[in-house]
Enzyme design. Structure first.
Site: not given
Lengths: 442, 442
Positions: B213, B224, B314, B442
């Site tokens: 992962k 991580t 990401e 938000s």
């Protein structure tokens, strides 16, 4: 009148009202939006006796804005410099490093729009041609010329585009064009960067003026860090170099936008010595006790300029001050502080107004410097979030969230093992940074 | 049935069709969007004799997904490990490092949702409690237990939340749940990461299975890098450690998403030795010539997993392979390659499909390694953009633009001063990275 285009120059047009941001017409800016961290007002820049400034629209890359700057210095002006540590420095950096050896300066030529970096023999030919033209214009030798270029890299810089303008610029120089100088060297900067200080040297007032440009702490495509400082104080070359090198450590060498280092970073300082006529003492020894106030004033000018660079970092919405205390040494503290300040995860968290102190732990851990997890404490502002290796159960989530909404964020990490201390400054990492540097070319 | 919740478990539900991405129900993913670089198909994972897997929904942080994994190993299983270099490692990293000394493993327990990092004495109490519960469940000593945790950091991990589940999981273990295992350890990953290889060791077939992962190369908030490898080959502990450490250098230690290093990075390899019953020879010497094929197969599994981590970085839309040749040494080449791969400006340029080789020059220059600007050449794919310190006038802008539109970009820099060579992998830096890690709360 612009000395070269024979049209009213941007500087002249707007000078009348130069303390307000509104003075800068939209076309001067590369970016549509001015940084929300831009100064609310600009300093009134006094003249420095022995410095004459001119700018021109040479059309190197930009249209309808100035992109060429000359500063002419009185005979006897000493010079000091600090440059990029890049192993692939630009041709002007090589040129300046070489000329610095003899320690005197008569003219500075700066262009924006092309960095003359990674341009091989063509780059050296370009600096040589500019150096000769500038020397001829100023009536000096080429080794008294200093050059800086900022803009696209890898593109040959055709010195023929502007070297014929140098004679006119050198003649037209005036002492009161500091703001125009700061504007001519901008690339992706959203505002010009200026700072000034006046202090006593002996019984005489001496002045230090500085300008800078930044944007990415470096986007070699369009930006780089350049800064030029001038003073009328009579300071010998080795002393000037000592002052500048020491002054840089806690200012320009303590700011980072994106951890990337330009091929072209250049900080030059010129001392005309003209204040000697008004009684300022000649300073020939770095240990001279009379230098105290001057050193502090120079530090303030350098720090003001460095912070203006950070506050205009590409996409920046927040200024971040990172202080590390309790490290094994000051050097170790600075490395840890830079690890925090350069961490994309810390910077995105600040952009997201998220007091994500876990990422600060991560950045301390990855710095490779001596640290003991179980002695580490972390603050955001005055709020202690973590203490001796654990979350601080007492902290207020509400107060922390309110704190993170500020424009200026202070992060402190105490390593808990020594007395080393350092402070560095950065900005947050926003989607605008990615957009400025990588938006799809469509 | 899930052994702990007594409901059909996600793994069982979807196992029938596990080679297609469609098998993963939306709720399994933290991110709404699956990486465009996700594998088109997944490998069919064979069983490893002596390994029994179970997963459960412990509700540590996530709802409606598995977040607890156990792997039980036959008596005699050897173990090797490679961990984060962070000075602030997580409690499970400390725990594993300590247990690695005796070299045998009977059970692995992994949880997602909480990293048990920077949790001080509570963290140590948590690993101790989990270790004891797992040892009791597996009928072994606590020093034969290995632990990993991933998720938020600084939040105490309440082992009481799941330690009572371990006895049931250990009993319910099955050899065919590799995909379920990969899913249980996901955090911001958008797909599970799996690789397998089968090779001859002596005359017997042995198998190597691995899961991983990643997501951020580390976002300590949620991600991580964890990876677990198992084989049925009979390999003594020191040999296994040697294989794993060497295998890591050109795989997991050659990938970077954002230059940030987790407090928790853990790579463990387990060798059950059960293939010995089928005639595989006991390997007790790292120099054993019979290891050749096994070493290469392990390298392939590690590389496949490492690249899956990069391709799920990401916000990643492109995989970037950076090769540096002609450096002073292999070590120097790797440092330069990582300087390029970690440069925000290079990564945003790739995101923008901009063949901005000037930024590669910058990244070579800032690496601090021996380099000569005037000998440097740069390629994107097979297109040489710069040669011996200058732009290559012969390159085609059109061909380069077309190349940059690919999903997989290769950058090569030849330093021109030696024979050192290295390759590393990264992904591009997109606005999504900033959004995932820092969007305004938000």
């Amino acid at each position: 009148m612009c000395p070269t285009t024979k049209r009213p120059c941007a500087g002249a047009r707007y000078r009348a009202n130069r303390r307000s941001l509104a003075i800068f017409p939209p076309e001067v800016f590369m970016s549509a939006t001015i940084s929300p961290l831009a100064p609310k007002k600009y300093p009134k820049m006094p003249d420095i006796e022995g410095v004459r400034i001119a700018t021109a629209e040479a059309g190197i890359k930009y249209k309808n804005r100035t992109d060429l700057l000359t500063m002419v210095f009185d005979a006897g002006t000493t010079v000091a410099g600090v440059f990029t540590r890049s192993k692939c420095p630009s041709a002007p950096v090589d040129f300046c490093r070489q000329n610095l050896a003899q320690g005197k300066a008569r003219v500075l030529v700066v262009n924006s729009g092309n960095a003359n970096a990674f341009t091989g023999n063509k780059g050296r030919a370009s600096t040589a041609m500019t150096g000769e033209a500038a020397a001829k214009a100023a009536g000096c030798t080429p080794d008294e010329v200093f050059l800086a270029s900022t803009g696209v890299i890898g593109e040959p810089l055709d010195a023929g585009k502007f070297s014929h303008l140098l004679a006119g610029l050198v003649k037209a120089g005036r002492p009161d064009l500091w703001t125009e100088a700061a504007k001519a060297i901008m690339t992706t900067d959203t505002y010009p960067k200026l700072a000034t200080a006046t202090v006593k040297l002996g019984d005489a007032d001496v002045t230090i003026n500085g300008i800078a440009k930044g944007a990415g702490m470096i986007a070699p495509d369009m930006a780089t860090m350049l800064s030029f400082i001038a003073t009328d104080a009579p300071i010998a070359t080795p002393v000037l170099q000592d002052l500048l090198s020491r002054g840089t450590a806690k200012t320009f060498n303590a700011v980072t936008v994106d951890s990337d280092t330009s091929t072209s970073d250049t900080l030059l300082m010129f001392a005309t010595g003209t204040a000697g006529r008004r009684g300022a003492p000649d300073i020939t020894n770095a240990g001279d006790a009379r230098l105290g106030a001057f050193r502090r004033a120079l530090g303030k000018v350098l720090k003001a300029l460095a912070l203006q660079v950070v506050r205009d970092g590409e996409g920046a919405r927040k200024q971040v001050e990172v202080t590390v205390t309790g490290a094994k040494s000051a050097r170790s503290a600075k490395r840890i502080a830079l690890s925090i300040a350069n961490s994309p995860l810390v910077k995105t968290a600040v952009a997201g107004e998220d007091a994500n102190w876990g990422r600060v732990v991560m950045a301390v851990g990855k710095a490779g410097e001596p640290a003991d997890r179980d002695l580490l404490s972390i603050w955001f502002g005055d709020i202690r979030l973590a203490h001796q290796g654990e979350r601080d159960a007492a902290y207020s989530e509400e107060a922390t969230s309110a704190y993170m909404k500020r424009d200026e964020i202070r992060i402190r990490a105490d390593i808990g093992i020594g007395r080393g201390k350092a402070t560095v400054w950065t900005c947050d990492l926003t989607k605008e940074y990615v957009a400025i540097n990588g938006d799809y070319r469509s």
